[in-house]
Design a protein around this motif. Structure first.
Motif, PDB file in Angstrom:
ATOM      1  N   LEU A 196     -19.260 -15.253 -20.739  1.00  0.00           N
ATOM      2  CA  LEU A 196     -19.744 -14.181 -19.873  1.00  0.00           C
ATOM      3  C   LEU A 196     -18.543 -13.537 -19.203  1.00  0.00           C
ATOM      4  CD1 LEU A 196     -22.728 -14.192 -17.410  1.00  0.00           C
ATOM      5  CD2 LEU A 196     -20.509 -13.423 -16.622  1.00  0.00           C
ATOM      6  N   TYR A 197     -18.428 -12.211 -19.323  1.00  0.00           N
ATOM      7  CA  TYR A 197     -17.351 -11.452 -18.685  1.00  0.00           C
ATOM      8  C   TYR A 197     -17.955 -10.568 -17.591  1.00  0.00           C
ATOM      9  CZ  TYR A 197     -13.829 -12.650 -22.207  1.00  0.00           C
ATOM     10  OH  TYR A 197     -12.923 -13.317 -23.001  1.00  0.00           O
ATOM     11  N   PHE A 198     -17.208 -10.402 -16.500  1.00  0.00           N
ATOM     12  CA  PHE A 198     -17.651  -9.459 -15.471  1.00  0.00           C
ATOM     13  C   PHE A 198     -16.463  -8.913 -14.693  1.00  0.00           C
ATOM     14  CE2 PHE A 198     -17.768 -13.614 -13.408  1.00  0.00           C
ATOM     15  CZ  PHE A 198     -17.330 -13.393 -12.110  1.00  0.00           C
ATOM     16  N   ARG A 199     -16.709  -7.753 -14.039  1.00  0.00           N
ATOM     17  CA  ARG A 199     -15.687  -7.103 -13.214  1.00  0.00           C
ATOM     18  C   ARG A 199     -16.228  -6.909 -11.803  1.00  0.00           C
ATOM     19  NH1 ARG A 199     -14.104  -1.597 -16.129  1.00  0.00           N
ATOM     20  NH2 ARG A 199     -16.383  -1.443 -16.210  1.00  0.00           N
ATOM     21  N   THR A 200     -15.323  -7.023 -10.829  1.00  0.00           N
ATOM     22  CA  THR A 200     -15.659  -6.735  -9.441  1.00  0.00           C
ATOM     23  C   THR A 200     -14.570  -5.851  -8.844  1.00  0.00           C
ATOM     24  OG1 THR A 200     -14.487  -8.672  -8.566  1.00  0.00           O
ATOM     25  CG2 THR A 200     -16.819  -8.967  -9.155  1.00  0.00           C
ATOM     26  N   ILE A 201     -14.882  -5.244  -7.714  1.00  0.00           N
ATOM     27  CA  ILE A 201     -13.877  -4.448  -7.004  1.00  0.00           C
ATOM     28  C   ILE A 201     -13.774  -4.949  -5.570  1.00  0.00           C
ATOM     29  CG2 ILE A 201     -15.563  -2.640  -6.419  1.00  0.00           C
ATOM     30  CD1 ILE A 201     -13.202  -0.625  -6.691  1.00  0.00           C
ATOM     31  N   GLU A 202     -12.543  -5.065  -5.095  1.00  0.00           N
ATOM     32  CA  GLU A 202     -12.254  -5.567  -3.746  1.00  0.00           C
ATOM     33  C   GLU A 202     -11.800  -4.419  -2.853  1.00  0.00           C
ATOM     34  OE1 GLU A 202      -9.127  -8.630  -1.520  1.00  0.00           O
ATOM     35  OE2 GLU A 202      -9.079  -8.365  -3.702  1.00  0.00           O
ATOM     36  N   ASP A 203     -12.304  -4.403  -1.637  1.00  0.00           N
ATOM     37  CA  ASP A 203     -11.931  -3.382  -0.657  1.00  0.00           C
ATOM     38  C   ASP A 203     -10.552  -3.721  -0.094  1.00  0.00           C
ATOM     39  OD1 ASP A 203     -11.900  -1.356   1.233  1.00  0.00           O
ATOM     40  OD2 ASP A 203     -13.143  -2.452   2.662  1.00  0.00           O
ATOM     41  N   ALA A 204      -9.527  -3.489  -0.901  1.00  0.00           N
ATOM     42  CA  ALA A 204      -8.164  -3.868  -0.512  1.00  0.00           C
ATOM     43  C   ALA A 204      -7.672  -3.090   0.697  1.00  0.00           C
ATOM     44  CB  ALA A 204      -7.210  -3.664  -1.690  1.00  0.00           C
ATOM     45  N   SER A 205      -8.128  -1.858   0.846  1.00  0.00           N
ATOM     46  CA  SER A 205      -7.680  -1.028   1.969  1.00  0.00           C
ATOM     47  C   SER A 205      -8.413  -1.370   3.262  1.00  0.00           C
ATOM     48  CB  SER A 205      -7.904   0.455   1.645  1.00  0.00           C
ATOM     49  OG  SER A 205      -9.284   0.713   1.436  1.00  0.00           O
ATOM     50  N   LYS A 206      -9.484  -2.164   3.159  1.00  0.00           N
ATOM     51  CA  LYS A 206     -10.296  -2.585   4.314  1.00  0.00           C
ATOM     52  C   LYS A 206     -10.843  -1.390   5.100  1.00  0.00           C
ATOM     53  CE  LYS A 206      -9.969  -7.025   3.747  1.00  0.00           C
ATOM     54  NZ  LYS A 206      -9.387  -6.997   2.408  1.00  0.00           N
ATOM     55  N   ASN A 207     -11.209  -0.335   4.368  1.00  0.00           N
ATOM     56  CA  ASN A 207     -11.813   0.828   5.039  1.00  0.00           C
ATOM     57  C   ASN A 207     -13.326   0.834   4.903  1.00  0.00           C
ATOM     58  OD1 ASN A 207     -12.153   1.460   2.363  1.00  0.00           O
ATOM     59  ND2 ASN A 207     -11.220   3.492   2.469  1.00  0.00           N
ATOM     60  N   GLY A 208     -13.881  -0.235   4.307  1.00  0.00           N
ATOM     61  CA  GLY A 208     -15.329  -0.363   4.207  1.00  0.00           C
ATOM     62  C   GLY A 208     -15.947   0.323   3.010  1.00  0.00           C
ATOM     63  N   GLU A 209     -15.129   0.972   2.171  1.00  0.00           N
ATOM     64  CA  GLU A 209     -15.636   1.689   1.009  1.00  0.00           C
ATOM     65  C   GLU A 209     -14.878   1.246  -0.241  1.00  0.00           C
ATOM     66  OE1 GLU A 209     -15.138   5.775   1.948  1.00  0.00           O
ATOM     67  OE2 GLU A 209     -16.652   5.793   3.530  1.00  0.00           O
ATOM     68  N   PHE A 210     -15.479   1.495  -1.411  1.00  0.00           N
ATOM     69  CA  PHE A 210     -14.847   1.152  -2.671  1.00  0.00           C
ATOM     70  C   PHE A 210     -14.450   2.425  -3.411  1.00  0.00           C
ATOM     71  CE2 PHE A 210     -17.647  -2.444  -1.713  1.00  0.00           C
ATOM     72  CZ  PHE A 210     -16.728  -3.482  -1.773  1.00  0.00           C
ATOM     73  N   SER A 211     -13.204   2.474  -3.865  1.00  0.00           N
ATOM     74  CA  SER A 211     -12.708   3.660  -4.555  1.00  0.00           C
ATOM     75  C   SER A 211     -11.687   3.240  -5.607  1.00  0.00           C
ATOM     76  CB  SER A 211     -12.056   4.628  -3.554  1.00  0.00           C
ATOM     77  OG  SER A 211     -10.848   4.074  -3.046  1.00  0.00           O
ATOM     78  N   SER A 212     -11.155   4.235  -6.322  1.00  0.00           N
ATOM     79  CA  SER A 212     -10.166   3.963  -7.369  1.00  0.00           C
ATOM     80  C   SER A 212      -8.866   3.408  -6.798  1.00  0.00           C
ATOM     81  CB  SER A 212      -9.877   5.240  -8.162  1.00  0.00           C
ATOM     82  OG  SER A 212      -9.415   6.270  -7.288  1.00  0.00           O
ATOM     83  N   ASN A 213      -8.683   3.497  -5.487  1.00  0.00           N
ATOM     84  CA  ASN A 213      -7.473   2.968  -4.858  1.00  0.00           C
ATOM     85  C   ASN A 213      -7.576   1.480  -4.550  1.00  0.00           C
ATOM     86  OD1 ASN A 213      -6.200   5.529  -4.805  1.00  0.00           O
ATOM     87  ND2 ASN A 213      -7.336   6.069  -2.947  1.00  0.00           N
ATOM     88  N   ASP A 214      -8.773   0.908  -4.720  1.00  0.00           N
ATOM     89  CA  ASP A 214      -8.954  -0.513  -4.445  1.00  0.00           C
ATOM     90  C   ASP A 214      -8.647  -1.358  -5.687  1.00  0.00           C
ATOM     91  OD1 ASP A 214      -9.672  -0.367  -1.705  1.00  0.00           O
ATOM     92  OD2 ASP A 214     -11.649   0.389  -2.274  1.00  0.00           O
ATOM     93  N   VAL A 215      -8.788  -2.671  -5.566  1.00  0.00           N
ATOM     94  CA  VAL A 215      -8.362  -3.599  -6.617  1.00  0.00           C
ATOM     95  C   VAL A 215      -9.552  -4.046  -7.455  1.00  0.00           C
ATOM     96  CG1 VAL A 215      -7.258  -5.821  -7.090  1.00  0.00           C
ATOM     97  CG2 VAL A 215      -6.447  -4.405  -5.192  1.00  0.00           C
ATOM     98  N   VAL A 216      -9.433  -3.887  -8.776  1.00  0.00           N
ATOM     99  CA  VAL A 216     -10.454  -4.362  -9.708  1.00  0.00           C
ATOM    100  C   VAL A 216     -10.052  -5.742 -10.226  1.00  0.00           C
ATOM    101  CG1 VAL A 216     -11.622  -3.953 -11.910  1.00  0.00           C
ATOM    102  CG2 VAL A 216     -11.117  -2.027 -10.381  1.00  0.00           C
ATOM    103  N   HIS A 217     -11.006  -6.680 -10.180  1.00  0.00           N
ATOM    104  CA  HIS A 217     -10.771  -8.041 -10.672  1.00  0.00           C
ATOM    105  C   HIS A 217     -11.576  -8.277 -11.943  1.00  0.00           C
ATOM    106  CE1 HIS A 217      -8.690  -9.456  -6.988  1.00  0.00           C
ATOM    107  NE2 HIS A 217      -9.518  -8.634  -6.362  1.00  0.00           N
ATOM    108  N   TYR A 218     -11.000  -9.071 -12.864  1.00  0.00           N
ATOM    109  CA  TYR A 218     -11.624  -9.360 -14.156  1.00  0.00           C
ATOM    110  C   TYR A 218     -11.822 -10.875 -14.285  1.00  0.00           C
ATOM    111  CZ  TYR A 218      -9.933  -4.636 -15.154  1.00  0.00           C
ATOM    112  OH  TYR A 218      -9.669  -3.287 -15.103  1.00  0.00           O
ATOM    113  N   PHE A 219     -13.012 -11.287 -14.720  1.00  0.00           N
ATOM    114  CA  PHE A 219     -13.331 -12.718 -14.819  1.00  0.00           C
ATOM    115  C   PHE A 219     -14.066 -13.013 -16.121  1.00  0.00           C
ATOM    116  CE2 PHE A 219     -13.321 -11.617 -10.318  1.00  0.00           C
ATOM    117  CZ  PHE A 219     -12.568 -12.626  -9.725  1.00  0.00           C
TER     118      PHE A 219
END
Length: 238
Positions: A196-219
């Motif tokens: 099973l593969y999945f992707r998540t996105i982390e709010d790296a900027s801590k601005n409360g929103e998710f965007s292309s500037n945040d970090v995508v993780h792969y598992f």
């Protein structure tokens, strides 16, 4: 034409005060004092729980009872006035969808019915891995759901972070796969490898929103293992 000018001007004056600016979208995460948001959500006493008629996944020995609400203030509630009747879920292609408070499981031929979880959740999809079961004889369910009030509006709804979970077809071994405060992007099964593969996105900027500037993780994780432990990998690194 001169006679119409005063009326047009008056109409514009009347309409202008009624114009409102569009509200900015609410953030998925609200931080307090640079700490993680609390997970608790307030209980809506106006909600009336409803159970749909049970669903039987082909080739399994369990009935699944979707549990939802038919009224209340939480987002996603289906109202009788909306013509939905008492239906709180939809089913098709081995997947249950809706805004569900829980799922309850019953082994066919028994009277015992038990809940998937005793925690507050909002289940949006519950997918039976039918092709994987045909190949390996292991019967598993994958869920996308909200399990924390990350935007701190006092309720669980689709505006909160979506997480990935898995269980057996009996509802046992209900396990969170994605990390807290990471938004699920998507997931898929590689049947030939039982992965099973999945992707998540982390709010790296801590601005409360998710965007292309945040970090995508792969598992990925092996569905053959007794313990489901996602392993992070880095496909973008050289």
């Amino acid at each position: 034409m001169k006679n119409y000018i005063p009326y047009i001007s008056f109409a514009l004056i009347v309409l202008l005060p009624g114009c409102k600016k569009e509200e900015a979208p609410k953030p998925k995460v609200i931080y307090e004092n640079s700490s993680k948001p609390k997970a608790e959500a307030a209980t809506d006493t106006a909600q009336i729980e409803v159970a749909d008629l049970p669903i039987s996944m082909e080739g399994t020995n369990y009935l699944i009872h979707p549990i939802g609400v038919m009224s209340g203030s939480s987002k996603g509630v289906k109202s009788l006035d909306a013509g939905q009747g008492f239906t709180v879920s939809n089913y098709g292609e081995y997947q249950i969808t809706g805004y569900l408070k829980n799922l309850k499981f019953q082994e066919i031929g028994t009277d015992s019915i038990y809940a998937l979880t005793d925690k507050a959740v909002l289940i949006q999809t519950a997918t039976y891995l039918k092709n994987f079961a045909d190949k390996t004889k292991q019967q598993l369910m994958v869920y996308s759901l909200a399990d924390m009030d990350t935007n701190k509006d006092g309720k669980l709804d689709s505006s909160d972070i979506e997480s990935l979970y898995m269980s057996t077809i009996s509802g046992q071994k209900f396990t969170k796969l994605s990390a807290d405060y990471q938004e699920l992007i998507d997931w898929k099964i590689i049947e030939s490898k039982n992965l099973l593969y999945f992707r998540t996105i982390e709010d790296a900027s801590k601005n409360g929103e998710f965007s292309s500037n945040d970090v995508v993780h792969y598992f990925y994780l092996s569905l053959n293992e007794k313990e489901w432990k996602p392993i992070e990998f880095f496909p973008l690194k050289n």
